[in-house]
Write a protein that holds these residues in place. Structure first.
Motif: not given
Length: 329
Positions: A77-106
């Motif tokens: 219902x919630x997890x991955x209903x907003x999903x971004x698929x990338x070919x390459x990234x430095x770190x998926x955790x870092x990607x979300x930490x940099x955007x945590x304030x603006x992105x929704x739960x899940x």
């Protein structure tokens, strides 16, 4: 998007020819739109074959990560209903930490390759293209801080259940969150949290997982060859990464609901079902010092109870590590 609808239809008919006319009718778009979508998918790396006068098919061996391929098997219902698929990234955790304030739960991000993947205690995590999947999920939980360790427990359970469902073998969990098969580590889990200084409340948590699906080209690096393994080393068939990712999201949401509802006992029961070293001798590693012990139990908070010299004590995650008999150094 027509491209994603075409991919979803080809995924559902993987290995079978689907005519351009059928795609056009089912999706309600022109043949030209279908042709453009096929061209775009090929540019993205999807091996789509075409047979003149008969149609298109997605190669049976295709394992390209895609949002459409994941979403079609998603039951959350919630997890991955907003999903971004990338070919390459430095770190998926870092990607979300940099955007945590603006992105929704899940909100979830998944990558085919990481250039700076991170594990626990600052270790790097091997993340080559085409051989694994690297996922991070952003959570905005309303949990007491003492229950945060349960998120890591949930991730270990969800990974184990997803592996059993999609790779058709049942792995072990070594406390706290190492997912193993025959002593080989298959996955890495890194949970990071941010706490508001003024209130002491949890601002967000990010759970990141990396899964070794198949051996990368050139093999695993020599320094981890004795301790790491891949799902396809043990699976009776090829493992499709889109299915594995969707299964992980499905099981993770179910586990997370147990935490949110306060039913952590049910989660710990599922956790214990994958832990098979209780009652066995282990080596406890604290500040570089190794001492023998016996693993006794997993307590209701997910901590490990050990016995040394007739005395029982409780190990807290992050303070000390354990090594199982025969486990590589």
């Amino acid at each position: 998007m027509v491209r994603d609808d075409v991919l979803r239809t080809l995924e559902q008919n993987r290995g079978q020819l689907v005519s351009g006319g059928t795609l056009s009718r089912e999706l309600g778009v022109s043949r030209t739109a279908i042709w453009k979508a096929i061209a775009a998918l090929r540019e993205m790396g999807f091996p789509i074959e075409s047979v003149s006068g008969e149609g298109y098919r997605l190669a049976e061996t295709s394992d390209t990560l895609s949002e459409a391929g994941i979403v079609m098997e998603l039951k959350t219902d919630v997890l991955a209903r907003n999903l971004c698929v990338l070919s390459t990234v430095d770190s998926t955790n870092t990607y979300l930490k940099q955007r945590a304030a603006e992105l929704p739960d899940g909100y979830a991000v998944i990558a085919d390759c990481q250039t700076a993947g991170r594990g626990r205690r600052g270790r790097s995590f091997l993340s080559p293209s085409g051989s694994g999947i690297y996922i991070s999920i952003l959570l905005h939980p309303t949990l007491p801080l003492e229950r945060i360790n349960m998120i890591t427990v949930a991730a270990a359970v969800a990974l184990s259940e997803a592996i059993a469902e999609t790779a058709n073998f049942t792995p072990d969990i070594k406390w706290v969150n190492d997912v193993l098969m025959h002593g080989k580590k298959l996955c890495g889990i890194l949970t990071e949290a941010s706490v508001e200084a003024e209130t002491g409340q949890l601002s967000y948590a990010i759970v990141g997982v990396g899964i070794n699906v198949r051996t990368p080209e050139g093999g695993l690096p020599e320094e981890i060859r004795d301790i790491a393994g891949c799902l396809e080393d043990f699976a009776p068939h090829a493992v499709r990464r889109n299915s594995l990712a969707a299964s992980f999201f499905n099981h993770m949401e179910a586990c997370y609901r147990l935490i949110a509802s306060g039913d952590t006992a049910a989660l710990i029961d599922r956790y214990r079902s994958f832990i098979h070293f209780l009652g066995q001798p282990i080596t406890v590693i604290r500040n570089g010092e190794k001492t023998p012990a016996t693993a006794v139990a997993i307590d209701p908070s997910g901590h490990l109870v050990i016995e040394q010299d007739g005395q029982r004590s409780t190990m807290l995650a992050g303070e000390i590590s354990i090594r199982l008999p025969g486990q590589a150094q």
